[in-house]
Structure formats: structure tokens, C-alpha cells
Design a protein around this motif. Structure first.
Motif, short mmCIF file in Angstrom:
data_model
loop_
_atom_site.label_atom_id
_atom_site.label_comp_id
_atom_site.label_asym_id
_atom_site.label_seq_id
_atom_site.Cartn_x
_atom_site.Cartn_y
_atom_site.Cartn_z
N TYR A 229 39.68 -46.98 -1.12
CA TYR A 229 39.40 -48.53 -1.74
C TYR A 229 38.21 -49.14 -1.88
O TYR A 229 37.28 -48.80 -1.41
CB TYR A 229 40.10 -49.48 -0.42
N ALA A 230 38.13 -49.65 -3.30
CA ALA A 230 36.94 -50.06 -3.81
C ALA A 230 36.57 -51.63 -3.16
O ALA A 230 37.49 -52.35 -3.05
CB ALA A 230 36.89 -50.28 -5.14
N VAL A 231 35.49 -51.53 -2.63
CA VAL A 231 35.00 -52.98 -2.24
C VAL A 231 33.90 -53.57 -2.81
O VAL A 231 32.68 -52.77 -3.04
CB VAL A 231 34.54 -52.72 -0.54
N ASN A 232 33.78 -55.09 -3.07
CA ASN A 232 32.86 -55.71 -3.52
C ASN A 232 31.99 -56.60 -2.69
O ASN A 232 32.79 -57.10 -1.67
CB ASN A 232 33.26 -56.30 -4.82
N GLY A 233 30.62 -56.50 -2.40
CA GLY A 233 29.97 -57.33 -1.69
C GLY A 233 28.54 -57.65 -2.26
O GLY A 233 28.00 -57.03 -3.25
N ARG A 234 27.76 -58.10 -1.13
CA ARG A 234 26.30 -58.13 -1.64
C ARG A 234 25.42 -57.28 -0.98
O ARG A 234 25.52 -57.11 0.28
CB ARG A 234 26.03 -59.58 -1.27
N ASP A 235 24.48 -56.63 -1.89
CA ASP A 235 23.75 -55.81 -1.42
C ASP A 235 22.82 -56.31 -0.37
O ASP A 235 21.87 -57.23 -0.90
CB ASP A 235 22.87 -55.02 -2.34
N LEU A 236 22.47 -55.98 0.91
CA LEU A 236 21.52 -56.69 1.59
C LEU A 236 20.13 -56.15 1.47
O LEU A 236 19.20 -56.99 1.70
CB LEU A 236 21.85 -56.44 3.22
#
Length: 345
Positions: A229-236
């Protein structure tokens, strides 16, 4: 009798941490997330259920989204009142102020007297004239078609959003039970923490829910594994949005500790079960209900741990509200398993 029914509205309510379901006249009329959006300035309700969930974690300072229930009980009294009222209004069949509103609301078995009172007061504020409570494991047992009045032991494991309820039921009563605050919300938090720790990516609660739905698993090896599953988020590290791919084995590892807690609670419940009822459970097995029952491989894992057959309910998400509806339809018959408002001091 028919004239009286014109002025009566009977509602069975599964007031869950994650979702609220309402049955009227034997049909599920409300199946919405347990969340409400409120205008901070005017304190008016902007949205309830799915519409409020779409706003969750995307609001500006004038709008607040609130999940009124935490760990299966009302944590925000005012928001709970807004939510219940909004969902009843969604049904759209309230006739007039003369309508006799009767409710049966299910609650966790580990609830305190103060928490019971909060539920009754919330029901009273939406003009309920007759309110009863029913414990979730008992409602789940009724919902999956078990005869709770028989002298036969059955073990129910109901994994909801805020709590996991484990109970041995016989003769219209809960003989022994375990209620732990490890359930769907904890799984979601596990996934958020895993993504932060292992991938340096920050995701929200809604994204974690989607990961749980698409690749959630209790086992590291499945016969029919889901696609990655492809997940989008913010790179820490640099603050820039990015996409990664996760698989079910990673999520199984992330959820392992919480599932161990559920396994231990099941074992504790079995250890306190009277021997004659334990003999029944050996023959009948364990019954798995609630949204957590849909987690891939959980039934096999619990079966391996207990060496007992584990049956997943046909429709685990609605088992509790269907059982609540059965109790509502015949409150005289099920009087012994209902908690009336008069019993709470």
C-alpha cells in the motif's frame, strides 16, 4: 396500540469510540464515525459523522473536530450530546415533542458508575423518555444469534475502537470478563508510531486507518496476502511531503505488542472461567466480533494461542447493534441483562 406507535420512536444505539450505529425498526439507519465538528466561536454543530470526519485534522482555528468517546466511554459530555442529537436528526423521523423516545445503548462491561451516569444524562438531554444500557459482550452474543439465557458457556471477544471486551456468558449474565483499553485506536497509534520510527514519515490518524484497512495483519505470514500500500506523509527530516510503500508484514510487526495484550487478556479470562463453563467453551470455541475481528489472521493467531476454535461473526461490525436491537424489541424478556436508569445512583 397502533395509535401509541405513532408517538413512539425506539432506537438501538451502539455508541462506539470509532463508529456509532443506530437501528430503528430492525434496520441500520445510521452508521457514521463518532466525531463532531463544532464552531469554536458560536459552539454550534457544523457537521456530524462522515462530514465531520472529512474535516478531521484539516481544520482552521475556528473549527474543532472532537471525538466525544475515548476508550469506549464519554470523555467530552457536551460534544457527545451534540453528536447523538445530530445523528438522531439524521434519521429524520422524529414526529413531535410528544414522541416517546425509547433507547437501548450498549456500553463496555468495565464501565464505572460515573461513566454510566454520563451516558444516561446524554440520553436525557436528547429527550429520551426511557433509556436502558446493555453491556457490549452481551449485545454481541445476542447479535450473533447465541441463546444467552441457556446454561451454556460462551466466550465473546469484542474488539472495538476503544476497548476489547472479553466475557464468558451463561444464564443471561456475564460470569467473568476482561475489559482492556487496547483495541482499534491503539492499533492506529501503533501504525503512526511505526511510520515515524521506521520510515521517518509523519502520517495522520485517517491515513493510519487506511493502512490498517488495506494491509493490516496480525500474522507475518498470510495465505492470501494483500498488495503493498502506498502511503503519503510528511518527511520528518526535510518537511517535504513524500510517498512510501508498506506491506502487511511491517504492519504485523507494528501491531504485535497490542495483539499480545489481547491474547493475554483472553488467557486471563479463560483462567477465571468456572470448570463446567470451560468445558462448554472447549466445545463451542471463541466468538470474535467488532471491527478488530476483521484484522487479517487474528482468528488464526488467537486459535493458535488458546488451542481453541475461533469463529468470526458473519458481520462483526454490526453484531453489537443488532444484539442491542433485539434487547430493545423485547425489554421485558431481556430485563435481567438491561441496566435501567433507576439503578444508577
Amino acid at each position: 396500540m397502533r395509535l401509541f406507535s405513532l408517538f413512539q420512536q425506539n432506537l438501538a444505539i451502539d455508541l462506539g469510540t470509532a463508529n456509532t450505529l443506530i437501528i430503528q425498526n430492525g434496520e441500520v439507519v445510521i452508521d457514521e464515525p463518532s466525531i463532531v465538528a463544532i464552531n469554536r466561536k458560536t459552539e454550534e454543530t457544523i457537521a456530524v459523522g462522515y462530514r465531520a470526519m472529512q474535516m478531521h485534522e484539516k481544520t482552521h482555528e475556528n473549527i474543532q473536530t472532537v471525538r466525544p468517546l475515548k476508550d469506549g466511554v464519554i470523555a467530552d459530555f457536551r460534544a457527545a450530546e451534540h453528536m447523538i442529537k445530530g445523528m438522531i436528526e439524521m434519521i429524520g423521523t422524529r414526529k413531535s415533542f410528544l414522541t416517546h423516545l425509547k433507547m437501548v445503548i450498549c456500553i463496555p462491561s468495565g464501565i464505572t458508575e460515573v461513566e454510566k451516569r454520563a451516558v444516561f444524562e446524554s440520553a436525557a438531554r436528547v429527550d429520551s423518555k426511557e433509556t436502558y444500557l446493555i453491556y457490549e459482550p452481551m449485545a454481541a452474543a445476542l447479535g450473533i444469534g447465541l441463546d444467552v439465557e441457556e446454561p451454556i458457556g460462551n466466550m465473546i471477544i469484542d474488539i472495538g475502537g476503544g476497548t476489547t471486551e472479553i466475557a464468558v456468558i451463561a444464564l443471561s449474565g456475564i460470569v467473568c470478563d476482561q475489559s482492556i483499553r487496547t483495541a482499534g485506536d491503539e492499533f492506529t497509534e501503533n501504525i503512526v508510531n511505526y511510520m515515524r520510527r521506521s520510515h521517518n514519515i509523519l502520517i495522520g490518524e485517517r491515513t493510519a486507518e487506511q493502512i490498517k484497512f488495506h494491509v493490516g495483519s496480525a500474522l507475518g505470514q498470510l495465505d492470501n496476502p494483500p498488495e503493498d500500500y502506498a502511503v503519503n506523509g510528511r518527511d520528518l527530516l526535510n518537511g517535504i511531503p513524500r510517498q512510501i510503500t508498506v506491506n502487511y508484514q511491517e504492519i504485523a510487526a507494528a501491531l504485535d505488542e497490542s495483539i499480545q495484550a489481547i491474547e493475554e487478556a483472553v488467557i486471563r479470562a479463560l483462567e477465571t472461567t468456572p470448570p463446567e463453563l470451560a468445558s462448554d467453551i472447549y466445545k463451542t470455541g471463541l466468538y470474535l466480533t467488532g471491527g478488530g475481528a476483521l484484522l487479517r489472521g487474528l482468528d488464526k493467531r488467537l486459535s493458535a494461542k488458546t488451542q481453541l476454535p475461533v469463529h468470526v461473526a458473519e458481520d462483526p461490525l454490526t453484531a453489537v447493534v443488532r444484539g442491542t436491537s433485539k434487547a430493545l424489541a423485547d425489554t421485558r424478556r431481556y430485563k435481567s441483562i438491561l441496566v435501567p436508569s433507576s439503578s444508577v445512583s
